[in-house]
Scaffold this motif. Structure first.
Motif, PDB file in Angstrom:
ATOM      1  N   PHE A 199     -52.599 -50.447 -14.959  1.00 50.29           N
ATOM      2  CA  PHE A 199     -51.784 -51.584 -15.239  1.00 50.29           C
ATOM      3  C   PHE A 199     -50.998 -51.363 -16.627  1.00 50.29           C
ATOM      4  CE2 PHE A 199     -54.542 -53.203 -12.329  1.00 50.29           C
ATOM      5  CZ  PHE A 199     -53.992 -54.171 -11.466  1.00 50.29           C
ATOM      6  N   HIS A 200     -50.039 -52.258 -16.653  1.00 47.03           N
ATOM      7  CA  HIS A 200     -49.232 -52.127 -17.964  1.00 47.03           C
ATOM      8  C   HIS A 200     -50.087 -52.398 -19.192  1.00 47.03           C
ATOM      9  CE1 HIS A 200     -45.976 -52.805 -21.147  1.00 47.03           C
ATOM     10  NE2 HIS A 200     -46.560 -54.030 -21.199  1.00 47.03           N
ATOM     11  N   VAL A 201     -50.226 -51.697 -20.142  1.00 48.46           N
ATOM     12  CA  VAL A 201     -50.962 -51.654 -21.275  1.00 48.46           C
ATOM     13  C   VAL A 201     -50.318 -51.714 -22.672  1.00 48.46           C
ATOM     14  CG1 VAL A 201     -53.176 -51.141 -20.066  1.00 48.46           C
ATOM     15  CG2 VAL A 201     -51.807 -49.252 -21.466  1.00 48.46           C
ATOM     16  N   SER A 202     -50.673 -52.285 -23.584  1.00 46.54           N
ATOM     17  CA  SER A 202     -50.172 -52.121 -24.892  1.00 46.54           C
ATOM     18  C   SER A 202     -51.125 -52.390 -25.992  1.00 46.54           C
ATOM     19  CB  SER A 202     -48.912 -53.109 -25.170  1.00 46.54           C
ATOM     20  OG  SER A 202     -49.395 -54.466 -25.167  1.00 46.54           O
ATOM     21  N   GLN A 203     -50.794 -51.756 -27.551  1.00 45.89           N
ATOM     22  CA  GLN A 203     -51.907 -52.291 -28.467  1.00 45.89           C
ATOM     23  C   GLN A 203     -51.978 -53.777 -28.602  1.00 45.89           C
ATOM     24  OE1 GLN A 203     -50.817 -50.242 -32.053  1.00 45.89           O
ATOM     25  NE2 GLN A 203     -51.487 -48.232 -31.362  1.00 45.89           N
ATOM     26  N   ARG A 204     -50.986 -54.565 -28.410  1.00 43.25           N
ATOM     27  CA  ARG A 204     -50.835 -55.928 -28.521  1.00 43.25           C
ATOM     28  C   ARG A 204     -52.018 -56.376 -27.750  1.00 43.25           C
ATOM     29  NH1 ARG A 204     -45.450 -58.825 -29.004  1.00 43.25           N
ATOM     30  NH2 ARG A 204     -46.738 -60.480 -29.399  1.00 43.25           N
ATOM     31  N   ARG A 205     -51.714 -55.937 -26.466  1.00 36.98           N
ATOM     32  CA  ARG A 205     -52.689 -56.768 -25.468  1.00 36.98           C
ATOM     33  C   ARG A 205     -54.205 -56.287 -25.493  1.00 36.98           C
ATOM     34  NH1 ARG A 205     -50.235 -56.267 -19.250  1.00 36.98           N
ATOM     35  NH2 ARG A 205     -49.113 -58.254 -19.322  1.00 36.98           N
ATOM     36  N   PHE A 206     -54.505 -55.171 -26.122  1.00 37.91           N
ATOM     37  CA  PHE A 206     -55.701 -54.722 -26.331  1.00 37.91           C
ATOM     38  C   PHE A 206     -56.306 -55.764 -27.478  1.00 37.91           C
ATOM     39  CE2 PHE A 206     -58.416 -52.587 -29.484  1.00 37.91           C
ATOM     40  CZ  PHE A 206     -59.620 -52.117 -28.606  1.00 37.91           C
ATOM     41  N   ILE A 207     -55.636 -55.986 -28.596  1.00 35.40           N
ATOM     42  CA  ILE A 207     -56.076 -56.664 -29.657  1.00 35.40           C
ATOM     43  C   ILE A 207     -56.141 -57.901 -29.250  1.00 35.40           C
ATOM     44  CG2 ILE A 207     -55.482 -57.749 -31.953  1.00 35.40           C
ATOM     45  CD1 ILE A 207     -53.894 -54.912 -32.486  1.00 35.40           C
ATOM     46  N   ALA A 208     -55.105 -58.769 -28.536  1.00 32.22           N
ATOM     47  CA  ALA A 208     -55.420 -60.045 -28.279  1.00 32.22           C
ATOM     48  C   ALA A 208     -56.601 -60.268 -27.165  1.00 32.22           C
ATOM     49  CB  ALA A 208     -54.066 -60.450 -27.433  1.00 32.22           C
ATOM     50  N   GLY A 209     -56.766 -59.235 -26.329  1.00 27.61           N
ATOM     51  CA  GLY A 209     -57.808 -59.489 -25.423  1.00 27.61           C
ATOM     52  C   GLY A 209     -59.284 -59.377 -26.206  1.00 27.61           C
ATOM     53  N   ALA A 210     -59.458 -58.323 -26.774  1.00 26.48           N
ATOM     54  CA  ALA A 210     -60.786 -58.288 -27.658  1.00 26.48           C
ATOM     55  C   ALA A 210     -61.030 -59.220 -28.614  1.00 26.48           C
ATOM     56  CB  ALA A 210     -60.614 -56.835 -28.359  1.00 26.48           C
ATOM     57  N   MET A 211     -60.004 -59.900 -29.294  1.00 30.87           N
ATOM     58  CA  MET A 211     -60.031 -61.075 -30.199  1.00 30.87           C
ATOM     59  C   MET A 211     -60.759 -62.459 -29.431  1.00 30.87           C
ATOM     60  SD  MET A 211     -57.187 -60.545 -32.939  1.00 30.87           S
ATOM     61  CE  MET A 211     -57.908 -61.884 -33.700  1.00 30.87           C
ATOM     62  N   ALA A 212     -60.086 -62.348 -28.323  1.00 34.92           N
ATOM     63  CA  ALA A 212     -60.349 -63.578 -27.437  1.00 34.92           C
ATOM     64  C   ALA A 212     -61.570 -63.574 -26.931  1.00 34.92           C
ATOM     65  CB  ALA A 212     -59.361 -63.762 -26.246  1.00 34.92           C
ATOM     66  N   GLY A 213     -62.028 -62.272 -26.248  1.00 33.28           N
ATOM     67  CA  GLY A 213     -63.243 -61.992 -25.544  1.00 33.28           C
ATOM     68  C   GLY A 213     -64.519 -62.236 -26.512  1.00 33.28           C
ATOM     69  N   ILE A 214     -64.441 -61.508 -27.688  1.00 34.71           N
ATOM     70  CA  ILE A 214     -65.657 -61.720 -28.483  1.00 34.71           C
ATOM     71  C   ILE A 214     -65.631 -63.165 -29.105  1.00 34.71           C
ATOM     72  CG2 ILE A 214     -64.455 -61.032 -30.721  1.00 34.71           C
ATOM     73  CD1 ILE A 214     -67.852 -59.828 -29.551  1.00 34.71           C
TER      74      ILE A 214
END
Length: 457
Positions: A400-415
């Protein structure tokens, strides 16, 4: 006789582990053992790795207390493994140089993601390793009649020795031995247990109906679904299992081995759970923690108890060595390596990883002395992984389409959601924050950097 069998078995495992690692050459060999394993070996080592104290004695304990619904919950893990075999394992050939989760994360998201995933990999592996080592002390005390502390020191000492010297090659070959022993010993325990209570119908008659039924109340169904998803998501692509996807001769071997492991787990979880029902039928006032050991001691013929005791020891050791190996690799490869300006030599990197293996093992012994419930600590440790790393890792591997912004947003929301739900709100509705945290990670991930749809001309 039982003690002699177990001691002999431990000596054999130690010798095999040290022998397997005699030709250790470098970090990649320590982590992946030359990618030299076929389908059946991957099936055996993967199965031995996930069958720890929580999925065996912990399962028997929970079924004793709450019934067969806990078996259904554990089948979430089985579903996960089958899905991984179908969709993830065939894609591991896209990462020929990877030796850890961090390598894959850096390839898609950069060095910061590698450090992040390395930190959470260590936290997860340390928690699960501590749980297994704690169970190891309990098992040694029960079957060898040694103090719990000495049991932890002996059992963990053996695991640390061959894991430090032999790396993945030692872990895999000892896993194969341990898998064979536990695949024979645990079903044997259930068979003799059912015979001891007078057969299957007698077992059904002696066990409360509630323990044989699935929940029907909406809130209870929701709690069961939450637990199912917790086991489905909690260990998905955790470092030891992902490494098993990287050690195969081919993607076909990896996929088939993973599928066999997932299918094997379905009846195995049923067997370990039913042993809890046998214990309930034999002695309703029993301490639930003693369910499996009680059945072994009361139902299995003395001449075979040594084999079954060795199987219990195998369950603990096979999971402990895998998480110890992965924790040390995560520290050396995903924390130390990206922070150094100049890379270490191959020999120095290997020495560092072996030293870290020894250190992590010692720290886990200290941690294990304070553990009470193995399966509860497993669920707690899962919260370090699924709400943070799982979503971006799966999205990247699946293309899937990935990016650093997606990674940071997802990790912050998840934790954030996981912590707020479990800690501040106290986990309402019996839903674990892991499930909601993983969902929040996914929603945040897909909502960032969305490509605008082109309007029709």
């Amino acid at each position: 006789m039982e003690k002699i069998v177990v001691i002999t078995y431990l000596f054999i495992v130690l010798l095999v582990g040290l022998w397997a690692g005699r030709e250790m050459k470098g970090m990649k060999d320590f982590a992946l053992a030359g990618k030299s394993f076929g389908m059946l070996v991957i099936f055996a080592t993967l199965s031995a790795s996930f069958i720890g104290g929580g999925f065996s004695m912990g399962n028997a304990e929970k079924v004793f207390l709450v019934g067969v619904s806990n078996i259904v919950a554990l089948w979430g893990f089985s579903v996960k493994e089958i899905l991984v075999a179908r969709y993830i394992a065939p894609r591991m050939s896209n990462y020929p140089e990877a030796i850890s989760v961090g390598d894959i994360m850096e390839h898609h998201y950069g060095r910061g993601a590698r450090l992040f995933s390395g930190f959470f990999a260590i936290a997860l592996c340390a928690g699960i390793l501590g749980a297994q080592i704690g169970a190891m002390g309990y098992v040694f005390n029960l079957f060898l009649d040694v103090d719990k502390v000495w049991g932890i020191l002996i059992g963990c000492g053996i695991v640390i020795a061959y894991s430090t010297v032999g790396g993945m090659r030692a872990v895999v070959w000892t896993d194969v031995i341990q898998f064979i022993v536990l695949a024979i010993g645990i079903p044997m325990t259930l068979y003799f247990g059912i015979q001891a209570v007078g057969g299957w119908q007698s077992l059904v008659d002696k066990v409360p109906v509630a323990n044989l039924s699935l929940p029907t109340e909406p809130l209870a169904i929701l709690a069961l679904l939450s637990l199912f998803l917790t086991f489905m998501l909690g260990e998905t692509l955790v470092p030891p299992y992902l490494q098993r996807l990287l050690i195969g001769k081919s993607s076909n071997d990896v996929s088939k081995g993973s599928l066999l492991s997932g299918l094997f787990s379905i009846p195995f979880f049923a067997i370990t759970g039913l042993i809890g029902l046998v214990a309930l039928a034999m002695e309703p006032s029993l301490d639930a923690n003693l369910s499996m050991p009680y059945v072994i001691q009361e139902a299995v013929p003395p001449v075979l108890q040594g084999i079954v005791a060795a199987a219990i020891v195998s369950i603990i050791m096979s999971s402990a060595d895998s998480f110890l190996n992965s924790a040390s690799i995560a520290f050396s490869n995903d924390i130390v390596a990206p922070l150094r300006e100049t890379p270490l030599s191959e020999k120095a990197e290997l020495r560092l990883t072996q030293s870290v293996t020894l250190l992590v093992g010692i720290l886990s012994v200290i941690f294990a002395l304070s553990i009470d419930s193995v399966i509860e600590i497993l669920i707690y440790a899962y919260n370090f992984w699924a709400p943070t790393v799982l979503v971006p890792l799966c999205m990247a591997v699946l293309g899937f389409h990935v990016s650093q912004r997606r990674f940071i947003a997802g990790a912050m929301a998840g934790i954030s959601v996981a912590i707020i739900w479990n800690t501040l709100l106290g986990g309402p509705l019996n839903v674990d924050g892991l499930v909601l945290g993983t969902l929040a990670n996914l929603l945040a991930f897909v909502s960032i950097d969305r490509k605008p749809t082109q309007s029709a001309a």
